[in-house]
Design a protein around this motif. Structure first.
Motif, PDB file in Angstrom:
ATOM      1  N   VAL A 133      33.309  18.598  51.230  1.00  0.00           N
ATOM      2  CA  VAL A 133      32.586  18.935  50.011  1.00  0.00           C
ATOM      3  C   VAL A 133      31.382  19.800  50.393  1.00  0.00           C
ATOM      4  O   VAL A 133      30.814  19.648  51.476  1.00  0.00           O
ATOM      5  N   SER A 134      30.993  20.711  49.506  1.00  0.00           N
ATOM      6  CA  SER A 134      29.893  21.632  49.799  1.00  0.00           C
ATOM      7  C   SER A 134      28.612  20.887  50.177  1.00  0.00           C
ATOM      8  O   SER A 134      28.232  19.921  49.524  1.00  0.00           O
ATOM      9  N   ILE A 135      27.967  21.376  51.217  1.00  0.00           N
ATOM     10  CA  ILE A 135      26.697  20.830  51.689  1.00  0.00           C
ATOM     11  C   ILE A 135      25.730  21.999  51.859  1.00  0.00           C
ATOM     12  O   ILE A 135      26.104  23.151  51.610  1.00  0.00           O
ATOM     13  N   GLY A 136      24.500  21.729  52.258  1.00  0.00           N
ATOM     14  CA  GLY A 136      23.577  22.850  52.356  1.00  0.00           C
ATOM     15  C   GLY A 136      22.334  22.574  53.166  1.00  0.00           C
ATOM     16  O   GLY A 136      22.120  21.468  53.673  1.00  0.00           O
ATOM     17  N   THR A 137      21.502  23.586  53.288  1.00  0.00           N
ATOM     18  CA  THR A 137      20.204  23.536  53.945  1.00  0.00           C
ATOM     19  C   THR A 137      19.148  23.948  52.923  1.00  0.00           C
ATOM     20  O   THR A 137      19.361  24.901  52.170  1.00  0.00           O
ATOM     21  N   ILE A 138      18.027  23.225  52.868  1.00  0.00           N
ATOM     22  CA  ILE A 138      16.942  23.552  51.942  1.00  0.00           C
ATOM     23  C   ILE A 138      15.682  23.817  52.766  1.00  0.00           C
ATOM     24  O   ILE A 138      15.398  23.080  53.715  1.00  0.00           O
ATOM     25  N   ILE A 172      24.010  27.330  50.977  1.00  0.00           N
ATOM     26  CA  ILE A 172      25.116  26.454  50.599  1.00  0.00           C
ATOM     27  C   ILE A 172      26.342  26.832  51.408  1.00  0.00           C
ATOM     28  O   ILE A 172      26.719  28.007  51.486  1.00  0.00           O
ATOM     29  N   TYR A 173      26.923  25.823  52.065  1.00  0.00           N
ATOM     30  CA  TYR A 173      28.120  26.027  52.879  1.00  0.00           C
ATOM     31  C   TYR A 173      29.307  25.536  52.056  1.00  0.00           C
ATOM     32  O   TYR A 173      29.627  24.352  52.055  1.00  0.00           O
ATOM     33  N   GLY A 174      29.931  26.445  51.335  1.00  0.00           N
ATOM     34  CA  GLY A 174      31.038  26.080  50.454  1.00  0.00           C
ATOM     35  C   GLY A 174      32.228  26.976  50.704  1.00  0.00           C
ATOM     36  O   GLY A 174      32.556  27.292  51.844  1.00  0.00           O
ATOM     37  N   SER A 175      32.894  27.415  49.617  1.00  0.00           N
ATOM     38  CA  SER A 175      34.029  28.331  49.780  1.00  0.00           C
ATOM     39  C   SER A 175      33.562  29.626  50.432  1.00  0.00           C
ATOM     40  O   SER A 175      34.329  30.342  51.072  1.00  0.00           O
ATOM     41  N   SER A 176      32.283  29.940  50.246  1.00  0.00           N
ATOM     42  CA  SER A 176      31.615  30.988  51.013  1.00  0.00           C
ATOM     43  C   SER A 176      30.246  30.434  51.401  1.00  0.00           C
ATOM     44  O   SER A 176      29.790  29.446  50.831  1.00  0.00           O
ATOM     45  N   ASP A 257      25.112  20.600  43.450  1.00  0.00           N
ATOM     46  CA  ASP A 257      24.902  20.332  42.024  1.00  0.00           C
ATOM     47  C   ASP A 257      23.930  21.340  41.419  1.00  0.00           C
ATOM     48  O   ASP A 257      24.149  21.841  40.311  1.00  0.00           O
ATOM     49  N   PHE A 258      22.843  21.634  42.122  1.00  0.00           N
ATOM     50  CA  PHE A 258      21.857  22.583  41.619  1.00  0.00           C
ATOM     51  C   PHE A 258      22.446  23.987  41.529  1.00  0.00           C
ATOM     52  O   PHE A 258      22.223  24.706  40.546  1.00  0.00           O
ATOM     53  N   HIS A 259      23.189  24.391  42.548  1.00  0.00           N
ATOM     54  CA  HIS A 259      23.747  25.745  42.590  1.00  0.00           C
ATOM     55  C   HIS A 259      24.677  25.987  41.396  1.00  0.00           C
ATOM     56  O   HIS A 259      24.619  27.047  40.764  1.00  0.00           O
ATOM     57  N   ARG A 260      25.511  25.007  41.103  1.00  0.00           N
ATOM     58  CA  ARG A 260      26.402  25.143  39.944  1.00  0.00           C
ATOM     59  C   ARG A 260      25.598  25.290  38.657  1.00  0.00           C
ATOM     60  O   ARG A 260      25.874  26.146  37.826  1.00  0.00           O
ATOM     61  N   ASN A 261      24.579  24.459  38.495  1.00  0.00           N
ATOM     62  CA  ASN A 261      23.778  24.511  37.279  1.00  0.00           C
ATOM     63  C   ASN A 261      22.925  25.783  37.199  1.00  0.00           C
ATOM     64  O   ASN A 261      22.651  26.273  36.108  1.00  0.00           O
ATOM     65  N   LEU A 262      22.516  26.306  38.348  1.00  0.00           N
ATOM     66  CA  LEU A 262      21.788  27.576  38.366  1.00  0.00           C
ATOM     67  C   LEU A 262      22.654  28.684  37.786  1.00  0.00           C
ATOM     68  O   LEU A 262      22.182  29.534  37.023  1.00  0.00           O
TER      69      LEU A 262
END
Length: 344
Positions: A133-138, A172-176, A257-262
């Motif tokens: 599942v997508s994860i990330g760095t902030i 965000i480390y996701g599909s890209s 979650d934030f990226h999708r809502n952005l």
């Protein structure tokens, strides 16, 4: 015969930052160089995330716990090491803080002391690593309190209000792999092109829709939330009068979650709950998660507040690992939430 599609003009992150630097009188280039060290580490972490299912030493948990008492995943430690090693010797920071460390990370002797601070969550949503599942760095960047000082920075330099950030963003480390950042002049998104190894401007001038149909919350804990939060959720899920309820979408990774809502509009809620004696004021970290995301949200036209209605960017952090509640998202959605907050 179909015409050949026009080639989109591609601007790299390096070009973008340099062009922005030219607009600032007396810019020294320090900030530009600092971001290049951050991006270098992000590329390394992104590479390892893509290989996670192939390597035994990347997936799974370690026997260690971090300062929060949470079990560290192997990739947690890898990401923390990658960012720390790249950033603390870059010559542009006076002090560094990581969510994974109890105390500040000083700049090693022999390296230049810069005028910036950085607080970083090396791998947000790490519990999702093993399930792809997508994860990330902030990350969050401030200018030190005494910009001309050449002495090592202190904890005080990090404990600044969120609205004073010079830059905030996430990867965000996701599909890209995508980098989203703001330097106080709007929000820009850059997608990593693996063929050239560069982040390219893919989402200029990002704007969060004023309203949205998505809400994100861990409703498994709803019974422990305040009556006001429960009443708000009841309202947005109501079908009374033929109203269409909002859609629930919760990944459990703040970045995702934030990226999708952005992009699509919506609201993310992380209230405190009465069953928690460990996190009575909420679970998200103010410096590493809430403040940088609030900065991005506001720069994109959204809002970010606590469950009491306080603006996240006005909070005064008192501790490196201070926690807070977070209600963040589209302006109209957060404003509706605020109508449920008791007036002081």
């Amino acid at each position: 015969m179909n015409a050949t599609p026009k080639q989109k003009k591609l601007i790299s992150l390096s070009q973008f930052i340099l062009e922005e630097q030219l607009k600032i009188p007396h810019a020294s280039g320090e900030f530009t160089a600092l971001l290049s060290h951050l991006v270098y580490a992000a590329k390394i972490v992104g590479r390892e995330v893509r290989k996670a299912g192939l390597l035994d030493d990347i997936l799974g948990a370690t026997e260690d716990t971090n300062v929060q008492g949470e079990t560290q995943m192997k990739l947690d430690q890898y990401a923390d090491n990658a960012f720390n090693q790249s950033l603390k010797i870059c010559g542009h920071l006076c002090v560094l803080a990581s969510e994974e460390h109890e105390n500040i990370i000083p700049i090693p002797g022999g390296y230049n002391i810069g005028k910036y601070t950085m607080a970083i969550d090396p791998l947000d949503g790490s519990s999702n690593i093993d399930t792809n599942v997508s994860i990330g760095t902030i990350f969050s960047i401030h200018q030190r309190l005494e910009p001309n000082s050449k002495e090592p920075g202190t904890e005080k330099d990090l404990l600044q209000q969120g609205h004073l950030q010079r830059c905030a963003g996430y990867i965000i480390y996701g599909s890209s792999t995508m980098l989203v950042l703001s330097t106080g002049k709007g929000v820009s998104g850059f997608t990593l092109d693996p063929s050239v190894g560069e982040f390219l401007l893919s989402h200029p001038n990002m704007k969060m829709p004023e309203s949205g149909d998505i809400y994100s919350a861990n409703e498994g804990n709803a019974s422990y939330w305040s009556p006001e939060v429960q009443a708000y959720l009841q309202k947005i899920k109501s079908i009374e009068g033929g109203k269409k309820p909002k859609m629930a979408r919760y990944i459990g990774s703040l970045v995702a979650d934030f990226h999708r809502n952005l992009l699509k509009g919506g609201i993310f809620l992380y209230p405190n709950d009465t069953k928690s004696s460990k996190y009575p004021n909420g679970k998200l970290r103010l410096l590493y998660e809430a403040a940088p995301m609030a900065y991005i949200a506001e720069q994109a036209g959204g809002m970010a507040v606590t469950v009491k209605g306080e603006r996240i960017l006005d909070l005064n952090p008192k501790d490196l690992h201070e926690r807070t509640t977070l209600i963040i998202g589209s302006k109209k959605e957060v404003e509706e939430f605020l109508t449920f907050v008791p007036k002081a």
